[in-house]
Design an enzyme around this catalytic site. Sequence first.
Site, short mmCIF file in Angstrom:
data_model
loop_
_atom_site.label_atom_id
_atom_site.label_comp_id
_atom_site.label_asym_id
_atom_site.label_seq_id
_atom_site.Cartn_x
_atom_site.Cartn_y
_atom_site.Cartn_z
CG ASP A 145 -12.04 1.97 -4.03
OD1 ASP A 145 -10.98 2.43 -3.57
OD2 ASP A 145 -12.11 1.28 -5.06
CB CYS A 333 2.33 3.47 -3.91
SG CYS A 333 1.20 2.55 -4.94
#
Length: 398
Positions: A145, A333
């Site tokens: 990340d 999403c």
Amino acid sequence: FLKLLSTMDPAAATPSLPDAFLHFLESNGIDPSIYTSIDSTPRYIRLKPGFEDCIEEVESELKCKPDKLEWLLGFYTLPPNIQIASSKAYQEGKIYGIDASSGAAVMALGIEPGDHVLDLCAAPGAKLCMILDLLGDSGSVTGVDAAKHRLAACRTMLQKYKLGDRCRLFVADGTTFSVIREGFRSNSESCESRSEERMDVFKEWTSKRPWKERKRAKKCGTPQVVSKSHPPELIYYGRNSGVIGLTKGELYKTVSENEIASYGYDKVLVDAECTHDGSVKHIQKFEHWGWITLQRRVLDAERTDNLHTLQLNLLTNGFRLLKVGGSLVYSTCSLTVAQNEDVVEQFLKENITAELTEIDAAKNWPCKGGHIQKTWRFDPLTSKTSGLFVAKFRKVVI
């Protein structure tokens, strides 16, 4: 769209959506009524394998009966108003809070024992933990990340759920990350590793860093969100993650495309950064953050264009690190076509070894097909979950 909202039950119309966001939804073909279903979308929990008997404990403590989710193993639904953070089962690492759509994205990978898995956008860690639970005592997981503070939360989660043994975490830009999977060594490296003991090898991980390393970190520093040019920073590795005994040169060794084809990751998950417009609970937060913040984070055209580029680059690099015959799942999403089907279409045009493939588990999913065949879309109205787009690719030989 405003008229549609005005005809709904006022008690259900939460949040009241501003004109600019309604225009954004209209231009992207998204039904605004999904944002009024927040009160009917259940909360999901996942039981950690081995703790199946604790469901009665959860029922007793939360004073409600968790309903088993038939289409996703180990998942249960709770009423949306139930909070699990203060429960004993959650604090003791027996249950996870994770939306069922996120669980579906992980199941789409088709993880098998011994797989080496790359989670290219790993934070905050619920999907990473699910991958590790599915692998059990085999294979490895590499979590990446760009946000150091978010990946640190991932590390905390691994320790809480006792899942760190076969995992390593890198703070790095996912569009340029190039560390090969655990266990890959060239012949020359194998010979070198048998030579006399070296002083610069990785030893067992500890949260207490040596004084020299702390001093160097303080001087150089790692920004909270790293750039492409910043080298990967390893912030955690387990005993069986393949790091112990390596030198930095071996860990970060540049490998050829031919080596990646044979020894790349078996499975890659790219749950890419997006505008989060499919997450009703996330959009609801803007009532408190302010709709101006929504304008900047979701509606700004320049940000959307930049996100499309980022998503394509994340997908491209994740696929590059995949071995031939391996599978990659791309998810967001967001419910916009620009961040989903458009990214998929452009990626397929630019990568002749990429093949869009069927998701076997999807035949049982309560969701809709995407605008491209073999892709899938979850949304609060259809699926009773958060919004999610899912596509699966396979790397083939041309």
